[in-house]
Design an enzyme around this catalytic site. Structure first.
Site, mmCIF file in Angstrom:
data_model
loop_
_atom_site.group_PDB
_atom_site.id
_atom_site.type_symbol
_atom_site.label_atom_id
_atom_site.label_comp_id
_atom_site.label_asym_id
_atom_site.label_seq_id
_atom_site.Cartn_x
_atom_site.Cartn_y
_atom_site.Cartn_z
ATOM 1 N N ASP A 1 -4.318 -4.445 6.640
ATOM 2 C CA ASP A 1 -4.502 -5.500 5.272
ATOM 3 C C ASP A 1 -3.424 -6.189 4.810
ATOM 4 O O ASP A 1 -2.160 -5.721 4.609
ATOM 5 C CB ASP A 1 -5.234 -4.585 3.984
ATOM 6 N N SER B 1 0.853 -1.054 0.162
ATOM 7 C CA SER B 1 -0.083 0.167 0.175
ATOM 8 C C SER B 1 0.675 1.226 -0.124
ATOM 9 O O SER B 1 1.797 1.202 -0.736
ATOM 10 C CB SER B 1 -1.056 -0.040 0.998
ATOM 11 N N HIS C 1 -2.790 -1.514 -3.210
ATOM 12 C CA HIS C 1 -4.032 -0.352 -2.850
ATOM 13 C C HIS C 1 -3.845 0.662 -3.786
ATOM 14 O O HIS C 1 -2.782 1.107 -3.955
ATOM 15 C CB HIS C 1 -4.063 0.315 -1.268
#
Lengths: 274, 204
Positions: free
Chosen positions: B139, B19, B46
Site C-alpha cells: 500500500d 505501516s 495503518h
C-alpha cells in the site's frame, strides 16, 4: 494508467441528470471519481466517454451503474459503543415519552444496520412497539437487504462487533448457515419495510422518532449535506434523534442550531426546534 | 540521497504514509519539526480498525504540534497535522477540504495510503511532498507513483533503516523516488524546507 479528469465526470453527471433524473453533481468528488474509475475498469470501458455512450443508448445499464456508483460497504454493529448508547439511553428516552417508536434507516445499503437495530429491539423486548422504514437509492441493494443475508467473510467482524456491544447472546442465534452466506432470521424483519428513496431529491415521506444516516452524507459535498439535513430535520418529530457517522459533523450546516448534541463521541443529535 | 535541490518554496503540503514499523519514525518526525512548520501534514498510517481512540493521543504526546483526526469535509488549515481516522479512508478534495469514506478496503487496508496519496497528488499536483515509511505491504506504492506522475516530490525511508522494508521497496519498484533517506535525513529535509518557506514568507 488511466486517470479521470473532472471534465469527464461533468459530462457523465450531465447525461445522468438529463436522461435519468439522478443528480450526482454534489457528490464528494474524490470518492465519486474512484467509483467511476472502478466502473470503467470493471466493465472494461476505454474511457469515461465510453461509459457515457453506454448510458446514452442502454437504459437497462443504468440500474447497474447506480449500484456500482454507490458505496455498499457496511457492517453489523459498526462502532459498538454507538449501539450500546442507543440501547441504554436513546431508545429508553423515546419510549419514556410515548409508547411507539418509528425509525428510518436513510441509506440502508445491504441492511446490516437494520438487522442490528432489530436485534437490539428484540433483545430489549420492544420490537413490537417499533416500526421501521429502510431506504436506499439503489434498488438492487434493497433487494439484497430484503433477502437478509450476510456473506461469510463478514461474519467474524459482525460477531466481534456484537460482542463489544455486549449483546445478550451470540450473533449466530439470529442466523442460519447456508453455502456462501448466513441467512438472517427474517421474522425479525416483520416490522420493517424497505423502499427506494433518493436523499438528493429531498422528498419527505413520513415522520420519525429516530433516524440513522451514518456514513451516508460523507459521499456528498457540503452543499448537498446542508440540503439533506433540511430533509432529515423535517422528517423528525420534535425531540427526535438523528445519528450520523462518528467522523461526520453538522456544525457547518444552516440548521445545525435546531439540534443539540446528545453524544459527541457517537454523533447523536436531538432535534429541539422546528 | 539528501539533495538541497529538492527544497523548494512551491510545496503546499506534506503527506506521510506508513505501516508496521512506522510509529517510531513518525514520532521522530513529529517531535523534530518546528512547532510553526507552515504546511499541512497528512498522515495515513495503518491501524486497528476497531480501535478509535488512543492513537492520535499517542502521536500527539511527543509531537511539537497537535495531531488531529479530521471530520468529513473539514477545511484544511495551514500547519495542521491530520491523521486518517480508524476504519475510514481519508482523501484530499479540490477546494481545500478533507473527505472521509467507508469504501471497501484497498490493499487490505482502511485507511489506505494509496487513496490518501492519490487524492493528495490530484489536489496538490506538483506542490506535494510524499513520504513513505516502513511497512509490511505494498500500500502506498501506487500512490507514490501518482505523486511522481503529477510532478510532486517522492521520498521513502531507506529500506536498510526500515523495520520492515516491503513498503519503501515496493515504492522504489513502482516509480522513480527522488530521495531515499533515513529518518534523520527526512527530519533535516523538513527543517530546511521550513526555513526556506519562512524566508519566502518574510519577503512577501
Amino acid at each position: 494508467m488511466y486517470d479521470i479528469e473532472i471534465a469527464d465526470l461533468r459530462k457523465l453527471i450531465e447525461l445522468v441528470k438529463e436522461k435519468y433524473d439522478y443528480d450526482f453533481k454534489n457528490y464528494a468528488m474524490s470518492s465519486f471519481k474512484r467509483r467511476i474509475k472502478r466502473i470503467v475498469e470493471l466493465y472494461k470501458f476505454d474511457s469515461v466517454d465510453a461509459l457515457v455512450e453506454r448510458l446514452t443508448h442502454n437504459p437497462t445499464f443504468f440500474d447497474e451503474f447506480v449500484s456500482e456508483v454507490t458505496v455498499n460497504v457496511t457492517e453489523m454493529f459498526r462502532d459498538p459503543n454507538f449501539w450500546t448508547i442507543l440501547r441504554d439511553e436513546i431508545i429508553p428516552n423515546i419510549l419514556s415519552n410515548h409508547n411507539k417508536l418509528s425509525i428510518w434507516h436513510a441509506g440502508c445499503s445491504s441492511g446490516e444496520e437494520v438487522f442490528s437495530m432489530q436485534i437490539l429491539l428484540e433483545e430489549m423486548g420492544v420490537r413490537d412497539k417499533s416500526h421501521t422504514i429502510a431506504t436506499d437509492i439503489d434498488s438492487a441493494i434493497i433487494n439484497r437487504a430484503k433477502e437478509a443475508t450476510v456473506s461469510k467473510k463478514n461474519i467474524e467482524l459482525n460477531s466481534s462487533n456484537y460482542e463489544r456491544y455486549q449483546g445478550k447472546y451470540t450473533l449466530d442465534k439470529y442466523f442460519t448457515e447456508d453455502k456462501e452466506k448466513y441467512n438472517f432470521n427474517k421474522q425479525l424483519l416483520s416490522n420493517v419495510s424497505f423502499r427506494k428513496h433518493d436523499l438528493v431529491k429531498g422528498q419527505v415521506f413520513s415522520k420519525f422518532d429516530l433516524i440513522l444516516c451514518r456514513n451516508v452524507m460523507i459521499y456528498f459535498n457540503q452543499t448537498l449535506q446542508n440540503d439533506v439535513l433540511y430533509l432529515l430535520h423535517e422528517s423528525l418529530f420534535k425531540y427526535g434523534f438523528l445519528c450520523i457517522g462518528s467522523k461526520e459533523s453538522l456544525i457547518w450546516c444552516d440548521i445545525a442550531n435546531k439540534f443539540i448534541v446528545i453524544n459527541n463521541e457517537e454523533k447523536i443529535y436531538k432535534k429541539v426546534k422546528e | 540521497m539528501f539533495s538541497y535541490r529538492n527544497i523548494n518554496v512551491k510545496y503546499k503540503a506534506v503527506v506521510i504514509g506508513g505501516s508496521a514499523g512506522s510509529f517510531q519514525p513518525v514520532t521522530k518526525i513529529l517531535s523534530s519539526i518546528p512547532k510553526d512548520f507552515p504546511l499541512p501534514i497528512f498522515l495515513c498510517l495503518h491501524r486497528l480498525k476497531h480501535v478509535r481512540n488512543g492513537f492520535v493521543e499517542a502521536l500527539s504526546i511527543k509531537s511539537t504540534k497537535e495531531v488531529q483526526e479530521p471530520f468529513d469535509k473539514e477545511s484544511i488549515k495551514r500547519g495542521s497535522v491530520y491523521l486518517a481516522p480508524a476504519n475510514y479512508h481519508m482523501s484530499i478534495e479540490l477546494g481545500n477540504s478533507i473527505s472521509l469514506s467507508t469504501e471497501g478496503m484497498v490493499n487490505n487496508s482502511r485507511p489506505s495510503i494509496d487513496i490518501t496519496l492519490d487524492s493528495a497528488a490530484y489536489a496538490y499536483r506538483d506542490k506535494l511532498v510524499g513520504i513513505l515509511l516502513s511497512g509490511a505491504n505494498k500500500d502506498g506504492a501506487l500512490g507514490m507513483k501518482k505523486i511522481k506522475d503529477r510532478g510532486g516530490l517522492t521520498i521513502v525511508q531507506s529500506p536498510e533503516e526500515s523495520t520492515i522494508n516491503t513498503m519503501p521497496t515496493s515504492a522504489l519498484e513502482a516509480t522513480e523516488i527522488d530521495m531515499t533517506l533515513t529518518t534523520e535525513e527526512i527530519v533535516k529535509y523538513l527543517i530546511e524546507l521550513d526555513k526556506l518557506l519562512k524566508i519566502k514568507h518574510e519577503n512577501i
